[in-house]
Design an enzyme around this catalytic site. Sequence first.
Site, PDB file in Angstrom:
ATOM      1  N   ASP A 148       0.537  -1.173   0.136  1.00 10.97           N
ATOM      2  CA  ASP A 148      -0.098  -0.067  -0.378  1.00 10.97           C
ATOM      3  C   ASP A 148       0.468   0.942  -0.066  1.00 10.97           C
ATOM      4  O   ASP A 148       0.522   2.306  -0.638  1.00 10.97           O
ATOM      5  CB  ASP A 148      -0.529   0.301   1.237  1.00 10.97           C
ATOM      6  CG  ASP A 148      -1.527  -1.602   1.949  1.00 10.97           C
ATOM      7  OD1 ASP A 148      -2.905  -1.794   1.166  1.00 10.97           O
ATOM      8  OD2 ASP A 148      -1.222  -2.296   2.200  1.00 10.97           O
ATOM      9  N   GLU A 179       1.672  -6.497  -5.052  1.00  7.35           N
ATOM     10  CA  GLU A 179       1.737  -5.992  -5.926  1.00  7.35           C
ATOM     11  C   GLU A 179       2.817  -4.721  -6.989  1.00  7.35           C
ATOM     12  O   GLU A 179       3.235  -5.213  -7.734  1.00  7.35           O
ATOM     13  CB  GLU A 179       0.688  -4.614  -5.895  1.00  7.35           C
ATOM     14  CG  GLU A 179      -0.025  -3.562  -7.187  1.00  7.35           C
ATOM     15  CD  GLU A 179      -1.551  -3.029  -6.571  1.00  7.35           C
ATOM     16  OE1 GLU A 179      -2.171  -3.421  -6.479  1.00  7.35           O
ATOM     17  OE2 GLU A 179      -1.850  -2.107  -7.015  1.00  7.35           O
TER      18      GLU A 179
HETATM   19  O1  TRH Z   1       4.654  -6.098   0.333  1.00  6.81           O
HETATM   20  P1  TRH Z   1       3.502  -6.070  -0.558  1.00  6.81           P
HETATM   21  O2  TRH Z   1       3.084  -7.839  -0.235  1.00  6.81           O
HETATM   22  O3  TRH Z   1       2.656  -5.764  -0.300  1.00  6.81           O
HETATM   23  C1  TRH Z   1       0.817  -6.213  -0.373  1.00  6.81           C
HETATM   24  C2  TRH Z   1       0.158  -5.691   0.935  1.00  6.81           C
HETATM   25  O4  TRH Z   1       0.632  -6.955   1.289  1.00  6.81           O
HETATM   26  C3  TRH Z   1      -0.903  -5.436  -0.364  1.00  6.81           C
HETATM   27  O5  TRH Z   1      -2.417  -5.205   1.589  1.00  6.81           O
HETATM   28  C4  TRH Z   1      -1.819  -6.046  -0.713  1.00  6.81           C
HETATM   29  O6  TRH Z   1      -2.681  -5.771  -1.154  1.00  6.81           O
HETATM   30  C5  TRH Z   1      -0.747  -5.869  -1.842  1.00  6.81           C
HETATM   31  O7  TRH Z   1       0.089  -6.425  -0.906  1.00  6.81           O
HETATM   32  C6  TRH Z   1      -1.690  -6.105  -3.496  1.00  6.81           C
HETATM   33  O8  TRH Z   1       4.018  -5.876  -1.518  1.00  6.81           O
HETATM   34  P2  TRH Z   1       4.601  -5.624  -3.071  1.00  6.81           P
HETATM   35  O9  TRH Z   1       3.031  -5.137  -3.207  1.00  6.81           O
HETATM   36  O10 TRH Z   1       5.662  -6.369  -3.853  1.00  6.81           O
HETATM   37  O11 TRH Z   1       5.197  -4.267  -2.181  1.00  6.81           O
HETATM   38  C7  TRH Z   1       6.181  -4.330  -1.568  1.00  6.81           C
HETATM   39  C8  TRH Z   1       7.184  -2.918  -1.623  1.00  6.81           C
HETATM   40  O12 TRH Z   1       8.358  -3.253  -0.782  1.00  6.81           O
HETATM   41  C9  TRH Z   1       7.704  -2.342  -3.063  1.00  6.81           C
HETATM   42  O13 TRH Z   1       7.025  -1.149  -2.882  1.00  6.81           O
HETATM   43  C10 TRH Z   1       9.119  -3.002  -2.912  1.00  6.81           C
HETATM   44  C11 TRH Z   1       9.413  -2.573  -1.102  1.00  6.81           C
HETATM   45  N1  TRH Z   1      10.386  -3.582  -1.379  1.00  6.81           N
HETATM   46  C12 TRH Z   1      11.521  -2.959  -0.438  1.00  6.81           C
HETATM   47  O14 TRH Z   1      11.738  -1.749  -1.460  1.00  6.81           O
HETATM   48  N2  TRH Z   1      12.676  -3.067  -0.041  1.00  6.81           N
HETATM   49  C13 TRH Z   1      13.147  -4.856   0.142  1.00  6.81           C
HETATM   50  O15 TRH Z   1      14.204  -4.969   0.217  1.00  6.81           O
HETATM   51  C14 TRH Z   1      12.152  -5.149  -0.767  1.00  6.81           C
HETATM   52  C15 TRH Z   1      11.950  -6.838  -0.587  1.00  6.81           C
HETATM   53  C16 TRH Z   1      10.870  -4.591  -0.942  1.00  6.81           C
END
Ligand code: TRH
Length: 396
Positions: free
Chosen positions: A34, A291
């Site tokens: 999010d 996402e």
């Molecule tokens: O963390 P996510 O699983 O996020 C979400 C939430 O669960 C949400 O509620 C749900 O609706 C949505 O997914 C679909 O996965 P996501 O979307 O990939 O987000 C992870 C974020 O973290 C992304 O912006 C990349 C960042 N990130 C970093 O900045 N550094 C890191 O080392 C890693 C592994 C990720």
Amino acid sequence: MHQNVSGCLMPDSAYPSNMPRWDIFCHVIDNFGDIGVSWRLARQLHHDYRQAVRLWVDDLNSLMRIAPQVKHDTSQQFVQGIEIRQWPFIFPACKPADVVIEMFACTLPEAYVTEMVRKTRPPVWINLEYLSAEDWVPAYHGLHSPHPRLPLIKNFFFPGFVPDSGGLLRENNLIRLRKKFDEQKVRQFWQSIGVPERTANECRISLFCYEHAPLRKLIAVWSQSPVPVYLIIPQGNVADQVAAMLNTTCSIHTDGVMKSGQLSVKIIPFLEQTQYDILLWTCDLNFVRGEDSFVRAQWAGKPFVWHIYPQSENTHWKKLDAFLEVYTKQMPENVVYALRKFWHGWNGIEDMDSSAWKNYLDCFAVLDELNIAWRQTLEAQYDMAFNLVQFAGNQL
Ligand code: TRH
């Protein structure tokens, strides 16, 4: 200037008065997606489209993980040109922006909505929805609905993979930067995160997934893999889980690498968001989730495996297959078969075994090419921030 609830005067904004103003509201449900999407959108609107952005977020700690310059104990701060505001329980009086985005249907504060009505020209109100490749998306994208009581209209904006959807977030210079990221930069990056240069014929993999993935099975498969696997895991629950699984069976080297047969595992710090992008650019294969990381893996132009966010009654499986349908449309049949089987195994639709990994590996060279082609298909479409600016501009 206006008065906040405690009576202090606060500047409405530090931006020039002629900049279009945006308020983005983000309620962190869980994890980082999010806030990950909200933060990326805020930055792109400001940096690429010169919009004045105020980001309201109810959990600054999550934002801090992906943007370490952010402070967790400040109600108002400016980072990278974005005004970041803690979204408090009792919402302060403030003048609504020209465009208001509620991320993923988070409900706007009542007090803020009341102020929206008071404006001579009510703001463009956009509900930014979750990303989906399902075929109903274009028909729903851009629909609007009048508020049941107030003279306000809410617009529904659906991101997507096809031209008649809202598109995907893609900064204007992203692909250029990614293509200019040469071998020397790759080496510097590896060094900065404490991993060695890759050895001949090794498959370097980044892993970001949910804890319910069939990790134990894949770890066992990788230990016996036909090619050496170097697995990089940013700190978090999954890293802990893998470390615990390997604890009894592996040898630990001085550089902190755990080794079990053909598998080497390195746990790295959780990266700042733009650094995470670079990790995706530099690995041969990326396991991503949710996402935002899922979209960033596609911009990396490398093979990737999606762990989809789980929903009740396995409705997410339908969403996964809808994406596979669009993504694999131009791929040869044998590749589609291997890819589907591996993704299904990873998402619990089928079993995950060594043949799934072996078949996937056999397609690897061609998958590399196909992912570049897929990126080109997406690149030919307008990006989501551009579409939002156009959409809002048409209504202002
Ligand atoms: O963390 P996510 O699983 O996020 C979400 C939430 O669960 C949400 O509620 C749900 O609706 C949505 O997914 C679909 O996965 P996501 O979307 O990939 O987000 C992870 C974020 O973290 C992304 O912006 C990349 C960042 N990130 C970093 O900045 N550094 C890191 O080392 C890693 C592994 C990720």
